[in-house]
Design an enzyme around this catalytic site. Structure first.
Site, PDB file in Angstrom:
ATOM      1  CB  CYS A  87      -0.990  -0.048   1.168  1.00 34.28           C
ATOM      2  SG  CYS A  87      -2.371   1.085   0.945  1.00 34.28           S
ATOM      3  CG  HIS A 195      -3.465  -3.655   3.206  1.00 31.13           C
ATOM      4  ND1 HIS A 195      -2.435  -3.063   3.890  1.00 31.13           N
ATOM      5  CD2 HIS A 195      -4.155  -2.656   2.624  1.00 31.13           C
ATOM      6  CE1 HIS A 195      -2.493  -1.746   3.737  1.00 31.13           C
ATOM      7  NE2 HIS A 195      -3.529  -1.471   2.968  1.00 31.13           N
ATOM      8  CD  GLU A 197      -0.749  -5.592   5.704  1.00 29.65           C
ATOM      9  OE1 GLU A 197      -0.734  -6.153   4.589  1.00 29.65           O
ATOM     10  OE2 GLU A 197      -0.908  -4.363   5.840  1.00 29.65           O
TER      11      GLU A 197
END
Lengths: 224, 77
Positions: A87, A195, A197
């Site tokens: 990002c 993302h 994560e």
């Protein structure tokens, strides 16, 4: 696997990324403040996290890309250390010249915050070895400036060299050729807007991001 | 000494903000707005004697992203 996460003023996914690194490797990453000029020794992997570094002043990622620690990150990348920018981290890596192109305001103007379908384009990289080429995965995006731009020649080169890692499988932000994530020439730097994560636990609604971290850890441990 | 730097998107690069401004102008009833491109104006107060080359370097290294933007420097003394 020894890892580090860079922290800028305005980073807000640094801890999420640290949790993901630790979850798959069993080892806490070092958190490195942007004013530092040196990285810890012997790093295998550096995470450049999401957020709004320096309040997105001037351009997203522009100020962070010129911060002292990014010189050290560029040198580490040149030595072959793995670098993952997510990002705002992707924006920082393009602004720093570690990846080609630029990330512009979403074509639809709106901030886009939802889970999106991605197609894995390249499963040969250290980041994507646990995926199948052509596989569709679900990973959240949350960005205002994710509209990937590069000139036609650069886009053709990225495609020809297999450096498009992920593509959006649906319209998200107007990115050139629906590009969601790209690799550098040597394959040790990946930048992506989605993302991974935020998709590592069942509670997240998807665990499709976990395989990126597992694949990285596996590859890096095998290297030692 | 002051200098102004105008940063604009290269032609051919989509400018969603410019488009939104254009639509807003149309919504207000202004007719005949063919296109709108939004850019930035950066005013610098620099030491007397700062060369054009120095300011140019500032533009290339930070103020503009030359992948997507052009810049123009205007010295205003």
């Amino acid at each position: 696997m020894k890892s580090a996460v860079i922290v800028f003023p305005g980073s807000n996914c640094d801890r999420d990324l640290a949790v993901a690194f630790e979850a798959v490797s069993g080892r806490k990453p070092e958190m490195v403040w942007h004013r530092e000029t040196e990285l810890p020794e012997g790093l295998d992997l550096i995470g450049v996290p999401g957020g709004f570094s320096y309040g997105d002043y001037l351009r997203s990622g522009a100020m962070a890309a010129r911060s002292p620690i990014m010189q050290a990150v560029a040198q580490a990348a040149a030595r072959g250390t793995y670098v993952l920018g997510i990002c705002n981290g992707f924006q920082v890596l393009t602004e720093a010249g570690l990846l080609p192109g630029a990330l512009m305001r979403n074509a639809g103007i709106h901030f886009v915050c939802r889970s999106v379908a991605l197609t894995v384009e390249n499963s040969q990289s250290a980041f994507t070895s646990r995926y199948e080429a052509g596989e569709t995965i679900n990973v959240p995006v949350a960005h205002h400036d994710g509209n990937y731009f590069a000139d036609a020649q650069t886009l053709d080169r990225l495609e020809g060299e297999g450096r498009v890692a992920f593509r959006y499988a649906e319209a998200v932000n107007g990115s050139a050729r629906n590009i969601a994530g790209i690799l550098n020439e040597s394959g040790n730097v990946l930048g992506m807007m989605p993302h991974p994560e935020r998709a590592i636990e069942k509670l997240h609604g998807s665990t499709d991001g976990r395989r990126m971290f597992e694949g990285l850890t596996e590859g890096l441990l095998a290297r030692v | 000494m002051k200098a102004r730097v105008f940063v604009t998107l290269k032609s051919g690069v989509l400018d969603p903000q410019g488009k939104a401004i254009q639509h807003a102008l149309e919504g207000l009833g202004f007719e005949g707005v063919n296109d709108v491109r939004a850019g930035k104006l950066i005013e610098l107060d620099v030491a007397d004697g700062t060369s054009q080359d120095d300011i140019d370097a500032m533009c290339r290294k930070l103020l503009a992203n030359t992948v997507i933007e052009n810049y123009r420097i205007e010295a205003i003394g």
